[in-house]
Write an enzyme that holds these catalytic residues in place. Structure first.
Site, short mmCIF file in Angstrom:
data_model
loop_
_atom_site.label_atom_id
_atom_site.label_comp_id
_atom_site.label_asym_id
_atom_site.label_seq_id
_atom_site.Cartn_x
_atom_site.Cartn_y
_atom_site.Cartn_z
N ASP A 333 0.86 -1.18 0.00
CA ASP A 333 0.00 0.00 0.00
C ASP A 333 0.90 1.23 0.00
O ASP A 333 2.10 1.13 0.30
CB ASP A 333 -0.89 -0.04 1.25
CG ASP A 333 -1.76 1.20 1.38
OD1 ASP A 333 -2.28 1.65 0.36
OD2 ASP A 333 -1.89 1.69 2.51
N LYS A 334 0.35 2.39 -0.34
CA LYS A 334 1.16 3.61 -0.31
C LYS A 334 0.87 4.46 0.93
O LYS A 334 1.75 4.66 1.77
CB LYS A 334 0.95 4.46 -1.56
CG LYS A 334 1.84 5.72 -1.59
CD LYS A 334 1.50 6.62 -2.74
CE LYS A 334 0.26 7.45 -2.48
NZ LYS A 334 0.50 8.57 -1.55
N GLU A 446 -8.26 15.51 6.85
CA GLU A 446 -9.23 16.45 7.39
C GLU A 446 -8.58 17.37 8.42
O GLU A 446 -8.87 18.57 8.47
CB GLU A 446 -10.40 15.68 8.01
CG GLU A 446 -11.63 16.51 8.24
CD GLU A 446 -12.85 15.66 8.51
OE1 GLU A 446 -12.90 15.04 9.60
OE2 GLU A 446 -13.74 15.60 7.66
N LYS A 516 -16.73 18.96 -0.53
CA LYS A 516 -15.35 18.70 -0.95
C LYS A 516 -15.25 17.22 -1.32
O LYS A 516 -15.97 16.37 -0.78
CB LYS A 516 -14.36 19.04 0.16
CG LYS A 516 -14.49 18.14 1.40
CD LYS A 516 -13.51 18.54 2.48
CE LYS A 516 -13.68 17.64 3.72
NZ LYS A 516 -12.79 18.03 4.83
N ARG A 808 -5.02 4.31 -9.03
CA ARG A 808 -6.48 4.38 -8.91
C ARG A 808 -7.07 3.02 -8.55
O ARG A 808 -8.13 2.63 -9.07
CB ARG A 808 -7.09 4.89 -10.21
CG ARG A 808 -6.81 6.35 -10.52
CD ARG A 808 -7.45 7.26 -9.50
NE ARG A 808 -7.46 8.67 -9.90
CZ ARG A 808 -7.84 9.65 -9.13
NH1 ARG A 808 -8.22 9.40 -7.88
NH2 ARG A 808 -7.83 10.90 -9.55
#
Length: 1138
Positions: A333-334, A446, A516, A808
């Site tokens: 995973d990144k 956030e 957003k 993606r």
């Protein structure tokens, strides 16, 4: 075999066979019992916790296990919730409470739970005396983050209930004096128990190969026993009549020539018992103990201890230790894995103007690597560190209220208001000191946005269930004003929605929706009347993505009161729906209001790389490990971050498979005007997309065949691309030694032959990988591959590349990619998956080895993983050091174990032949019983836990050493076969040297020949000495532990002879005073042992020495270099002072 020893004709006494077996079984049972008892004690302790229940206004104490659905409980601060509860009221007047869920998902940030206004009057125990309501909700399920229900009151009032009102079992109440809740799910129906499923069972390849070896050994045992039975029957029939000492003419049921078949069966059974030592049952228990000790060493390694989080490495599946040394491909995973998940606000675009000059990791990497397409961004980048955590923004145009003088100040103000209002964060601190206010949010993104609003002069400082309070800057000299915004609705973020919105009433009374989200979902919802503004903003966001920033689009919509009231009615109805389609109905209603948005701008937030990630990935690549990164980022962002973390390196060609180009747009336009039905259009589109992807995959495969250049970056030289194995390794060592062309430990001529010899036998792993290529594929192409027939072509192309980036990628696709990679690699190559979030769990469980990182996203991945570490950079040490060591240790230990058990097995065969297949052993049965469990057990354990071929520093310095595990250099069919052949030779020496000596000469001091017990004890002494001393040829890292265990085991043998021989003749039988009176005084006995040890071990020493000199392995070259360096350091004179 133990059961056969109970027969009356068994060659061994039953107790001597069954007792060691019981000891081995008892060890395994004791470990299982200890774990079961510990688990049961923990369950009993949890279920016996007390909790206060309110029954019709009366407080009483119950145990957790006594709770029933419908009970009202009172939970106090720092207490855990005993069941899944519906929050009725809290000690705070607004009904808010704070919950810590780290026992569920590992997240330490507090979650906010909000009681419904309909139960706000339940403020004390007495208030429940007349309380009556009916809760209708969905049936028990395993979803931790969803809940649908409604509370119905006698007066007809209906109140919708959702996830914000649910308190899950094993969560902990924090910063709240108490809460009241009603039990909705109890016991096994709670969500946490529904999630308590056993992870998929994983077995190491070593264990699987060992199973095959056991079957082969059992086959050998059966064949030899069958041959013994046939030979025994034939000898009984045709020859036994001439052997008077077998008493063949008496009434002997075992050796009666007239009943030769029975004699053959008896010989077969005796063969199974005698040769049964070929099956190393104790090896499995020894392996388990060794792996547990290895796990303890891994956990105690300070090189993998993170001081910041106070977390060491942990091993949760010690049975996979050696798998760490054989990894071929890493799936990573990144976010939170390669990056720190520490978000910094860097850039923003407002009303078509871009702001922010702060530098990013990608920009700094572009300068370091000299990548031309990023130099334009990097030239003017400010490289200073952020002063405020979460805010790395430098641009005076927006700071200190200077934006108030700009023409578009109203648009900038609305943008800042959106930053300050569109979130679910909670403020902590006193507005008297605005800088002291901290924020708790469900994601670091956030938090960064709210911190940015704070730095821009819009300080969000208080929140109630219905109101948001913001202190806003009104002048360039620091003037401020406090404003209250009525919070009407929150349309929450989800991985499916990829956006969130809030509906607020402004101080002037206007109703506004602030939104957003990701550009992929927000663009379709924008009002397209201002295309120029949208185009400019998208260009800015594309630039932000190129320098590695995570981008969001901000928009708003003014709502008319009538429009809002009509929508609110639909929204309330959707909230009251109970069932699986509730989320779909809610999404339809939310999507309706989130249309026709007006664009405000966008943000660029950087998720910084973790410390040491580029160097770690570079070393892993040098070790021959292919690395896949699965990320949700755009392709441009992923590629540039790939350069920043050394996943992509200068000189590599990028093979890009993408459906994001103009060809797809042309296809969609063509199909839209083709007059096809929706089903035919979808089918045709799927076929055409498969054709496009197939064409790109075929182009990539042809690139390897024709060696064409596919990217504008310069390609690496062909010599560096095709050089591999020990040939390349020797050149690396030459460079490391400063140009020295010979090592004294090898001899210059031998070393030169080593470095210039044909490298074909060392490039097995390199042939499948081309370090000059990297594959980049987007999510749309990946979806086509996963659902079509292109999987084989994709894996053929991907396995030829050293790096693969999947962009993606949705959370669901990660597990599918892991399954695809596992299938493509086959059984001969191992896949490791590493991640830190809940969306990585599927990938981690599917892979051969799963590694979890305990990070900001929680511990879901760590809880499902086989190994846990605190930072990605520790993966380098976990694999290159501990993986390499564990693989070699286990490999050597198994080969040695097979060698020593085969010794006694072959000797049992020779003994049976010499006794005319009668089954009478030539040595005491207690000797054989303690052979594997006492006399030779501990030294091999030391090899499995402490041996090192090279030091940890050299494992890191020369990552190419890791390829020994990928090539299965230490454990393969050839080496197992050679170990067995070696055992045959050594057993011949151990058996026939005593035979040759004692058959031709006197043994006792009075001239008598050796008796059977004399021969057996002398033979067995050699059988103990040879495997113990043979261990010196296996060990490379000697410590006092090795010497103590090896010489101690030999000493135990002699002590056993003395103690066992001192027992009464009824117990010791033929071994009575054997060593003290017969063996020890005889010089020929000691001379025999010396001769047996030398002849049995010396050929192996010679072979190993010639192999070291003429064809050294990689680790032997490193050892020679280390010795050469130490000699050079010792002989180099100190400089003369001036």
């Amino acid at each position: 075999m133990a059961g056969l020893s109970l027969t009356p004709f068994s060659p061994y006494r039953p107790v001597s066979v069954i007792l060691p077996l019981l000891f081995v079984i008892a060890l395994g049972m004791a470990r299982e019992l200890w774990e079961d008892v510990r688990r049961a004690r923990g369950d009993r302790e949890i279920n016996s916790r007390p909790v206060t229940c309110c029954t019709r206004g009366t407080a009483q104490v119950k145990l957790w296990r006594e709770l029933l659905v419908g009970d009202v409980v009172k939970v106090k601060d720092k207490e855990f919730f005993p069941a899944d509860l519906l929050l009725l009221q809290s000690s705070n007047s607004d009904g808010v409470c704070y919950v810590e869920t780290k026992n569920l998902d590992g997240e330490t940030n507090l979650k906010v739970r909000q009681a419904s206004q309909s139960t706000s009057h339940l403020v004390s125990d007495e208030s429940f005396k007349d309380f009556d309501a009916v809760l209708k909700c969905e049936p028990p399920n395993a979803s931790l983050y969803t809940f649908s229900g409604r509370l119905e009151f006698p007066d007809g009032q209906v109140s919708p209930m959702g996830p914000p009102q649910v308190l899950l079992r094993d969560s902990c109440l924090q910063n709240t004096d108490y809460v009241y809740g009603v039990v909705i799910y109890a016991g096994r129906d709670t969500k946490v128990m529904r999630n308590a499923i056993n992870p998929p069972s994983k077995r190491s390849r070593m264990d699987q190969k060992l199973d095959h070896i056991m079957w082969v050994m059992f086959g050998i045992l059966f064949v030899m026993s069958l041959a013994t039975g046939l030979a025994g029957g034939l000898l009984t029939r045709f020859r036994l009549s001439r052997l008077f000492y077998f008493r063949p003419f008496e009434d002997n049921p075992y050796y009666n020539p007239r009943r030769a078949a029975i004699a053959g069966i008896i010989a077969f059974v005796n063969g199974l018992v005698l040769y049964g030592y070929l099956i190393p049952i104790s090896l499995y228990v020894t392996l388990e103990i060794v792996r547990v000790i290895q796990a303890l060493f891994i956990g105690q390694d300070l090189g993998m201890y993170d001081e910041e989080t106070d977390r060491p490495a942990k091993v949760k599946s010690s049975g996979l230790n050696e798998e760490l040394g054989q990894v071929d491909t890493i799936l990573s995973d990144k976010t939170g894995t390669l990056t720190a998940n520490q978000m910094d606000f860097c850039k923003c675009t407002i009303d078509g103007t871009s702001y922010g000059t702060g530098s990013t990791d990608v920009e700094r990497a572009s300068k370091r690597l000299g990548i031309p397409f990023l130099e334009a961004h990097a030239e003017d980048a400010d490289t200073s560190d952020p002063v405020v955590k979460g805010f790395n923004f430098q641009d005076d145009r927006l700071m200190d209220g200077k934006w108030l003088k700009q023409e578009n100040a109203d648009r900038i103000k609305l943008f800042f208001q959106t930053l300050a209002l569109c979130h679910t964060a909670l403020p902590e601190g006193d507005i008297a000191d605005p800088k002291s206010i901290q924020y708790r949010a469900e994601s670091p993104d956030e938090t960064a946005l709210v911190v940015a609003a704070q730095q821009f002069g819009y300080v969000f400082y208080k929140k109630t269930p219905t109101t948001l309070y913001v202190r806003e800057i009104t002048g360039t000299k620091g003037e401020t004003a406090d404003n209250a915004y009525e919070l009407l609705n929150v349309l929450e973020f989800s991985s499916a929605r990829k956006r969130m919105s809030v509906i607020v009433r402004l101080p002037g009374g206007n109703i506004v929706l602030l939104s957003k989200g990701a550009d992929s979902v927000m663009l379709d919802r924008l009002d397209r009347h201002d295309e120029e503004h949208i185009s400019i903003t998208l260009d800015h966001l594309r630039t932000y993505a190129e320098v590695g920033l995570r981008t969001l689009v901000f928009a708003y919509k003014e709502l008319k009161p009538v429009e809002y009231e009509q929508w609110l009615e639909k929204f309330t109805t959707a909230q009251n729906v109970i069932g699986k389609n509730r989320e779909e109905i809610l999404e339809e209603v939310q999507d309706e209001i989130e249309r026709g948005l007006k664009l405000l701008g966008g943000t660029g937030v950087e998720d910084k790389l973790q410390e040491g990630v580029p160097k770690c990935i570079e070393r892993l690549a040098q070790a021959g490990i292919k690395i896949w990164v699965l990320t949700g980022d755009k392709m441009e962002t992923a590629i540039n971050i790939g350069y920043a973390c050394s996943l992509l390196r200068p000189g590599m060609d990028k093979l890009i498979v993408s459906l994001g180009g103009s060809s797809v747009q042309v296809l969609d336009e063509k199909l839209s005007h083709g007059g096809l039905s929706p089903d035919d259009r979808a089918r045709r589109r799927k076929d055409e997309l498969q054709t496009l992807v197939r064409q790109q995959l075929d182009d990539g495969l042809r690139a390897f065949e024709s060696n064409i250049e596919l990217d504008e970056l310069p390609r690496g030289s062909s010599s560096s691309r095709h050089e591999g194995g020990s040939g390349r390794f020797a050149n690396i060592l030459q460079r490391d030694s400063g140009g020295v062309s010979s090592f004294r430990s090898f001899g210059s001529q031998n070393l030169q032959r080593t470095m210039s010899r044909d490298r074909s036998s060392y490039t097995k792993m390199d042939d499948a990988v081309n370090d000059a290529y990297a594959l980049v594929i987007d999510g749309d192409s990946l979806a086509v591959i996963l659902t079509g027939d292109l999987q084989n072509s994709f894996m053929e192309l991907a396995t030829k590349c050293s790096s693969v980036i999947c962009c993606r990628v949705s959370p669901k696709q990660k597990a599918f990619v892991a399954k695809l990679v596992m299938k493509g690699l086959g059984k001969d190559k191992l896949c490791l998956a590493i991640g830190d979030g809940a969306n990585d769990v599927g990938m981690i469980q599917v892979a051969n080895v799963g590694v979890g990182i305990i990070g900001v996203e929680g511990a879901q991945a760590a809880m499902a993983a086989d190994f846990t570490i605190a930072k990605f950079r520790f993966l380098e040490r976990l694999l290159l050091v501990h993986g390499h060591w564990c693989y070699r240790r286990i490999s050597v230990m198994i080969r040695y174990f097979l060698f020593k058990v085969c010794l006694i097995g072959w000797i049992s065969v020779y003994s049976n032949i010499f006794t005319v297949f009668s089954g009478n052993p030539l040595y005491d049965d207690w000797y054989a019983s303690f052979y594997s469990t006492v006399f030779t057990a501990l030294p091999v354990g030391a090899v499995g836990t402490t041996d090192q071929d090279v030091s940890a520093e050299d494992c890191i310095r020369y990552p190419q050493l890791y390829r020994a595990g990928q090539r299965q250099q230490y454990f393969n069919t050839k080496l197992v076969f050679l170990s067995i052949i070696h055992s045959v030779y050594a057993s011949l020496v151990i058996f026939f040297f005593p035979v040759a000596l004692y058959l031709v000469s006197a043994f006792r001091s009075n001239g008598q020949p050796a008796a059977l017990q004399d021969f057996g004890a002398a033979l067995f002494t050699g059988l103990v000495l040879v495997p113990n001393l043979q261990l010196f040829t296996y060990v490379h890292y000697f410590t006092w532990i090795h010497h103590f265990l090896i010489w101690g085991s030999i000493l135990v043998w002699f002590l056993f002879l003395i103690i066992y021989g001192s027992l009464s003749p009824e117990l010791s039988t033929g071994a009575f005073m054997e060593f003290v009176e017969v063996l020890a005084p005889s010089p020929s006995y000691w001379l025999l042992q010396l001769l047996v040890v030398v002849v049995a071990i010396f050929p192996d020493v010679i072979v190993r020495s010639f192999q070291w000199l003429l064809r050294p392995a990689d680790y032997q070259i490193v050892l020679g270099l280390a010795k050469f360096k130490s000699q050079t350091t010792t002989t180099t004179p100190a400089p003369t002072p001036a």
